[in-house]
Design an enzyme around this catalytic site. Sequence first.
Site, PDB file in Angstrom:
ATOM      1  N   ASP A  76       0.833  -1.200   0.000  1.00 39.68           N
ATOM      2  CA  ASP A  76       0.000   0.000   0.000  1.00 39.68           C
ATOM      3  C   ASP A  76       0.870   1.253   0.000  1.00 39.68           C
ATOM      4  O   ASP A  76       2.075   1.211   0.282  1.00 39.68           O
ATOM      5  CB  ASP A  76      -0.924  -0.014   1.223  1.00 39.68           C
ATOM      6  CG  ASP A  76      -2.238   0.701   0.978  1.00 39.68           C
ATOM      7  OD1 ASP A  76      -2.324   1.492   0.015  1.00 39.68           O
ATOM      8  OD2 ASP A  76      -3.186   0.483   1.751  1.00 39.68           O
ATOM      9  N   ASP A  79     -10.657   2.220  -3.262  1.00 41.56           N
ATOM     10  CA  ASP A  79     -11.208   1.992  -1.924  1.00 41.56           C
ATOM     11  C   ASP A  79     -12.732   2.011  -1.940  1.00 41.56           C
ATOM     12  O   ASP A  79     -13.364   1.587  -0.965  1.00 41.56           O
ATOM     13  CB  ASP A  79     -10.698   3.062  -0.955  1.00 41.56           C
ATOM     14  CG  ASP A  79      -9.298   2.763  -0.449  1.00 41.56           C
ATOM     15  OD1 ASP A  79      -8.838   1.615  -0.597  1.00 41.56           O
ATOM     16  OD2 ASP A  79      -8.650   3.684   0.080  1.00 41.56           O
TER      17      ASP A  79
END
Length: 718
Positions: free
Chosen positions: A469, A539
């Site tokens: 990430d 997301d």
Amino acid sequence: MIKANGKTFLLQGKNYSYAMHVLESGFLQHLYYGGKITETDLDYLIEIGDTNAPHIDMNMDMAFDRMLSEYGFYARGDYREATAVFERKDGASMSRLRYQSYRVEKGAPNVKGMPHVRQGDETLVITLKDDFSDISVDLYYTVCDNSDVLVRSSVIRNTGRESIMLKKAFSFRAQLPNGNYRMMRLAGTWGQERIPEIAPIAHGITRLQSIQGCTSHNTNCFMGILKEGCTEDSGECLGIQLIYSGSFALTAEWCKNGPLTLQGGICDTGFSWELNGGEEFVTPQVLLTYSGEGIGGMSRSIHDFLRERVINPAYVYKRRPIVVNNWEATYFDFNEEKLFPIIDEAGKLGIDTFVLDDGWFGKRDSDWSGLGDWFVNEKKLKGGLKTIIDRCKKNGLKFGLWFEPEMVNEDSDLFRTHPDWAIHKDGVEPCRSRQQLVLDFTRKDVVDNIFGVVSKVLKENEISYVKWDMNRNITEVYSAQLPAHRQGEFMHRYILGVYDLAERLTSAFPNVFFEGCAGGGGRFDAGMLYYFSQIWTSDDTDGFERTKIEWGTSVCYPLSAMSCHVSVCPNHQTQRITPFETRGNVASLGAFGYELDLSKMTEEEKALTKAQIESYKRTSELILKGDLYRLMNPLEKNYFCVMVVSKDKSEAYVVGERILGIPCDYNQYLYLCGLDENALYKIEELNITASGKALQNAGLLLPKLSDFGSWAWHLKKV
């Protein structure tokens, strides 16, 4: 195929041709880029090219504005944007590059330290020499005979003794004759990444760029150029796509009665690079894709090219693990007692891999602390990762783990020990985002350290999956390790550090599957796909919002590159409620998984999950290898629909969604694409058998559905 004689150059791909010619004055003129032509057409192209580029008097350089040229120079009469700018010791930057030589090499160039095309058939290298400095530029053109993608890049070389400062170093220039063009861009923001926008190209310069240190949520490093009349299914268009993950720029420049000039590469805002005598600077590669079959044809060409020549060949066609990730189930608040029920249920449902997300390391109970301390928090996970891994193995699952290697919290052992490793400028309060700072990946010692601590975790534990990430962008843009006159190198050196770490980790752990992520889809590009075979798409996991995101992402990235999960409702990003079936159908158009607490699902949802997993296993080969056809655009219609067809046209998979229950919006027909017109197909869910021609020309009546209702059909040739 490449045909070259030192005066004319003809590059031939599957359905396109690209032609150039050296003028008597020594300038490299662009002649043609479009649908396939023959070598006998070159004389005609040279003749009409002369009307746009008269034999230039060396004392009357102003005529350059009319010439279609392969490389733009600076301050010598070509007032279009320069492709590169080189500043010499005396501050002068004027340049004028002329043809010097050429060579043809087998295969594709191996670009050290950056992602690149892994294979090609032939590469033409044309060398230009500057009249006013010791700079030479090699222009690279890699051709693949069975593809409509042309790979471009350049190498800028200082052949003298004195250093030269690059102020701009784009990868390519391409020019199209004056015409009525439109531009497609993939724009958006966090949670709404890569939404297509199409608009006429206006007079002047249109610029797509990121100065954030990554390709960004806001603007993807792709530009589509659509000729008049181009649609999803027909007409001519050109795709421009960087194999790069840092700050970038793509520009389209048009003046009335002049050509359309296309350029791009590393963003030149704040950029500089000292090039000492004998050194060279290698620019990122860019993919130019020609299509005579509309935007859809362009997409299919790009998908094939990325799968065949860019993405890691060890994983590109390998069935992706079906995962469950605990993030939206628990966030930071977890221990064994909360994770075990999720793992146990995953084993019963047929899921392959459990991925433990943020919060397993250091002192990490929120995003305020612990980032950078890559050792297990055994107060939270008694017995360490082994306890979780053993539970996974007991349930027939593999184990995956989340890292954010580029970041650090100030409340961490790493920062307390090495505060200088964070990007900062003494005396300047740093910008903070998500309570974290960015590590200085321009420094080898920082990258070496992160490689060591991440490798230790991977060596000591049975980990088959890593989610990498990156949750904030770069500010300050300064390194104490670089002298003042080299601070403009920071952004490019940073992404080279990221590539170095990615290359070392994926090489050291070839049996670990790596997934990219950047606060969702903030670094979704062909550069990261070189290392990570799939990327977390966004997301935003909402069952409707994802239709728009997946539609736009598929313009230039294959479905197999998109990580897509079924999440809980109300959705955590939108608070919208969509049917469980719809969430599963939309997520099935990518690398499939779940992002919720499986132990809290109803029995009905568990039964649906088992069915979704079985269905996905049936269609996974199509997702990995098939041809995509976008049928109904959710940005323009009340419906979303795409279909994937196998290369041999023996099977297909159709997924759609009705967005809102609008009155009088029934009796809608769907016309399929890509089938064998002369074959019969059975649609399993409808118990219908019809010819490919009928399904494409007569169509199918869509089902009557309520808000956010969906369908999924499997077609088989009979």
